[in-house]
Write an enzyme that holds these catalytic residues in place. Structure first.
Site, mmCIF file in Angstrom:
data_model
loop_
_atom_site.group_PDB
_atom_site.id
_atom_site.type_symbol
_atom_site.label_atom_id
_atom_site.label_comp_id
_atom_site.label_asym_id
_atom_site.label_seq_id
_atom_site.Cartn_x
_atom_site.Cartn_y
_atom_site.Cartn_z
ATOM 1 N N LYS A 138 1.033 6.599 1.328
ATOM 2 C CA LYS A 138 2.026 5.678 0.756
ATOM 3 C C LYS A 138 1.468 4.352 0.271
ATOM 4 O O LYS A 138 2.205 3.365 0.112
ATOM 5 C CB LYS A 138 3.197 5.406 1.742
ATOM 6 C CG LYS A 138 3.801 6.611 2.403
ATOM 7 C CD LYS A 138 3.955 7.805 1.518
ATOM 8 C CE LYS A 138 4.999 7.680 0.445
ATOM 9 N NZ LYS A 138 4.999 8.932 -0.404
ATOM 10 N N ALA A 139 0.157 4.323 -0.002
ATOM 11 C CA ALA A 139 -0.470 3.068 -0.422
ATOM 12 C C ALA A 139 -0.604 2.939 -1.941
ATOM 13 O O ALA A 139 -1.083 1.910 -2.426
ATOM 14 C CB ALA A 139 -1.843 2.932 0.230
ATOM 15 N N SER A 161 7.588 2.325 3.366
ATOM 16 C CA SER A 161 7.482 3.459 2.451
ATOM 17 C C SER A 161 7.263 4.761 3.228
ATOM 18 O O SER A 161 7.855 5.806 2.914
ATOM 19 C CB SER A 161 6.322 3.213 1.475
ATOM 20 O OG SER A 161 6.231 4.249 0.534
ATOM 21 N N ARG A 163 10.394 5.481 -4.918
ATOM 22 C CA ARG A 163 11.550 4.874 -4.252
ATOM 23 C C ARG A 163 11.859 3.502 -4.858
ATOM 24 O O ARG A 163 12.861 3.322 -5.532
ATOM 25 C CB ARG A 163 11.243 4.784 -2.748
ATOM 26 C CG ARG A 163 12.414 4.594 -1.837
ATOM 27 C CD ARG A 163 11.912 4.505 -0.402
ATOM 28 N NE ARG A 163 10.905 3.455 -0.264
ATOM 29 C CZ ARG A 163 11.162 2.171 -0.002
ATOM 30 N NH1 ARG A 163 12.401 1.788 0.205
ATOM 31 N NH2 ARG A 163 10.176 1.278 0.084
ATOM 32 N N HIS A 170 -6.319 11.653 2.072
ATOM 33 C CA HIS A 170 -5.832 10.590 2.965
ATOM 34 C C HIS A 170 -6.740 10.472 4.192
ATOM 35 O O HIS A 170 -6.391 9.793 5.162
ATOM 36 C CB HIS A 170 -4.412 10.896 3.452
ATOM 37 C CG HIS A 170 -3.348 10.745 2.398
ATOM 38 N ND1 HIS A 170 -3.300 9.681 1.539
ATOM 39 C CD2 HIS A 170 -2.270 11.524 2.106
ATOM 40 C CE1 HIS A 170 -2.241 9.817 0.746
ATOM 41 N NE2 HIS A 170 -1.611 10.924 1.065
ATOM 42 N N PHE A 190 6.277 1.886 -13.254
ATOM 43 C CA PHE A 190 7.110 2.558 -12.256
ATOM 44 C C PHE A 190 8.253 3.358 -12.906
ATOM 45 O O PHE A 190 8.440 4.539 -12.604
ATOM 46 C CB PHE A 190 7.669 1.519 -11.267
ATOM 47 C CG PHE A 190 8.525 2.125 -10.191
ATOM 48 C CD1 PHE A 190 7.954 2.761 -9.096
ATOM 49 C CD2 PHE A 190 9.905 2.074 -10.280
ATOM 50 C CE1 PHE A 190 8.739 3.334 -8.110
ATOM 51 C CE2 PHE A 190 10.705 2.645 -9.288
ATOM 52 C CZ PHE A 190 10.112 3.263 -8.209
ATOM 53 N N ARG A 208 -2.576 -0.872 0.923
ATOM 54 C CA ARG A 208 -1.287 -1.561 0.735
ATOM 55 C C ARG A 208 -0.978 -2.322 2.008
ATOM 56 O O ARG A 208 -1.278 -1.832 3.109
ATOM 57 C CB ARG A 208 -0.209 -0.508 0.466
ATOM 58 C CG ARG A 208 1.161 -1.068 0.136
ATOM 59 C CD ARG A 208 2.140 0.047 -0.182
ATOM 60 N NE ARG A 208 3.352 -0.472 -0.771
ATOM 61 C CZ ARG A 208 4.390 0.275 -1.159
ATOM 62 N NH1 ARG A 208 4.316 1.601 -1.016
ATOM 63 N NH2 ARG A 208 5.459 -0.270 -1.672
HETATM 64 S S1 PPS Z 1 1.547 9.668 -1.024
HETATM 65 O O1 PPS Z 1 2.642 10.583 -0.584
HETATM 66 O O2 PPS Z 1 0.777 9.179 0.128
HETATM 67 O O3 PPS Z 1 0.680 10.259 -2.044
HETATM 68 O O4 PPS Z 1 2.310 8.407 -1.647
HETATM 69 P P1 PPS Z 1 1.652 7.288 -2.561
HETATM 70 O O5 PPS Z 1 1.620 7.751 -3.956
HETATM 71 O O6 PPS Z 1 0.396 6.797 -1.944
HETATM 72 O O7 PPS Z 1 2.685 6.086 -2.416
HETATM 73 C C1 PPS Z 1 4.020 6.146 -2.875
HETATM 74 C C2 PPS Z 1 4.480 4.726 -3.057
HETATM 75 O O8 PPS Z 1 3.901 4.205 -4.275
HETATM 76 C C3 PPS Z 1 4.954 3.791 -5.135
HETATM 77 N N1 PPS Z 1 4.567 3.958 -6.533
HETATM 78 C C4 PPS Z 1 4.565 2.961 -7.433
HETATM 79 N N2 PPS Z 1 4.838 1.653 -7.290
HETATM 80 C C5 PPS Z 1 4.779 0.887 -8.413
HETATM 81 N N3 PPS Z 1 4.464 1.368 -9.636
HETATM 82 C C6 PPS Z 1 4.172 2.680 -9.818
HETATM 83 N N4 PPS Z 1 3.881 3.142 -11.025
HETATM 84 C C7 PPS Z 1 4.216 3.538 -8.670
HETATM 85 N N5 PPS Z 1 4.003 4.864 -8.483
HETATM 86 C C8 PPS Z 1 4.226 5.092 -7.169
HETATM 87 C C9 PPS Z 1 6.112 4.676 -4.729
HETATM 88 O O9 PPS Z 1 7.333 4.195 -5.233
HETATM 89 C C10 PPS Z 1 5.991 4.607 -3.215
HETATM 90 O O10 PPS Z 1 6.341 3.328 -2.700
HETATM 91 P P2 PPS Z 1 7.817 2.923 -2.196
HETATM 92 O O11 PPS Z 1 7.667 1.560 -1.585
HETATM 93 O O12 PPS Z 1 8.249 3.932 -1.194
HETATM 94 O O13 PPS Z 1 8.667 2.882 -3.412
#
Ligand code: PPS
Length: 299
Positions: free
Chosen positions: A51-52, A143, A261, A113, A235, A135
């Site tokens: 989730k980073a 997250s 999210r 991971h 996003f 993160r």
């Molecule tokens: S995983 O399952 O570990 O692969 O997830 P990961 O991709 O590392 O993390 C998901 C979070 O990243 C946010 N995210 C983004 N934020 C901003 N801009 C873009 N383009 C973007 N793409 C993915 C995603 O919304 C998750 O964070 P949260 O806080 O839950 O929204």
């Protein structure tokens, strides 16, 4: 177990201790094969605590390398197949290690991971480039909480208060956030092909972070190409892109919470109580002793 959230007949997975790290069996069952993975010198690894920002950076790297030459790739192949998740093994689908072996691209982009000590040694031997994304703990925790709620292969999230405590105790899949970010940070001292970046910097200035990535990777895209990557990786764009938003994976129940999210810094403020924040900060000081590793919890 069923991969369809509508048919959740099996209980959620349970954490167990694996070489000192909390894990679930979907990420350890293929351990021997994964450890024997044969890397190639031009492989690029995207390593993160869950989730980073893994998907965000994977998407950017995929566009940088293949966006110009093969746009069909972006519109037809889900990101989790373009950038395989090395250690995953689920029933009924190809495991991540085989997927990585079978990638026909050059370079191969590979997601993991793993905490640094779990990395297959071939990556070090081949001196592969590794992009590590970190993160801040508070947003990472929030997250992760919503992810465990919506993902049938993860352990039960439980209520927020217990999740909060478990995160601080390192009782999460892939272990302690504190150990993960610190040990990867330390690795930079002895391994120079590691680019350590922060989710918060990406939110603050995606263009600047793409520049840094390009310089690390030795890429020289045109200004126009860079702009295209930057706008593609916004996003809102990724959220509506079925090949990037994980809506094609049945283990995820978007009615509970979407994968994309909020994508923000400081959403923790909507979850942490004042007392939790104080307890968290106190505990954080004890665990995060390295003054050279600093996170921002707002931008
Ligand atoms: S995983 O399952 O570990 O692969 O997830 P990961 O991709 O590392 O993390 C998901 C979070 O990243 C946010 N995210 C983004 N934020 C901003 N801009 C873009 N383009 C973007 N793409 C993915 C995603 O919304 C998750 O964070 P949260 O806080 O839950 O929204």
């Amino acid at each position: 177990m069923s991969l369809n959230p509508g048919e959740r007949s099996s209980p959620r997975t349970e954490l167990f201790d694996f070489h000192g790290v909390s894990m679930i069996h979907y990420f350890t069952d293929n351990w021997e094969n994964v450890q024997n993975f044969q890397a190639r010198p031009d492989d690029i690894v995207i390593a993160t605590y869950p989730k980073a920002g893994t998907t965000w950076v994977s998407y950017i790297l995929d566009l940088l390398y293949f966006g110009q030459t093969n746009s069909e790739r972006q519109s037809t192949i889900p990101i989790y197949n373009r950038v395989p998740f090395l250690e995953i093994i689920l029933p009924g689908v190809p495991n991540g290690k085989d997927q990585a072996d079978n990638l026909s691209t050059s370079p191969r982009l590979i997601k993991t991971h793993f905490p640094v000590q779990f990395m297959p040694k071939s990556f070090w031997e081949q001196n592969c480039r590794i992009v590590y994304v970190a993160r801040n703990a508070k947003d990472n925790m929030v997250s992760y909480f919503h992810f465990n709620r919506m993902n049938a292969i993860q352990p039960e999230a439980g209520d927020w208060d217990s999740f909060f405590q478990n995160f601080m105790d390192g009782k999460m899949v892939f272990g302690s956030w504190y150990d993960h970010v610190n040990n990867w940070w330390k690795k930079k001292e002895t391994y120079s092909n590691l680019h350590y970046m922060f989710f918060e910097d990406m939110v603050e200035d995606t263009g600047r972070e793409i520049e840094k990535l390009c310089s690390f990777l030795g890429l020289t895209p045109s200004t126009e190409e860079k702009k295209k990557v930057q706008s593609g990786a916004q996003f809102d764009n990724m959220k509506k892109d079925e090949m990037a938003n994980y809506s094609t994976l049945p283990v995820m129940d978007f009615k509970v919470s979407p994968f994309m999210r909020k994508g923000k810094v400081a959403d923790w403020k909507n979850h942490f109580t004042v007392a939790q924040n104080e307890a968290f900060d106190e505990d954080y000081k004890k665990k995060m002793k390295d003054p050279t590793l600093q996170f921002r919890t707002e931008v």
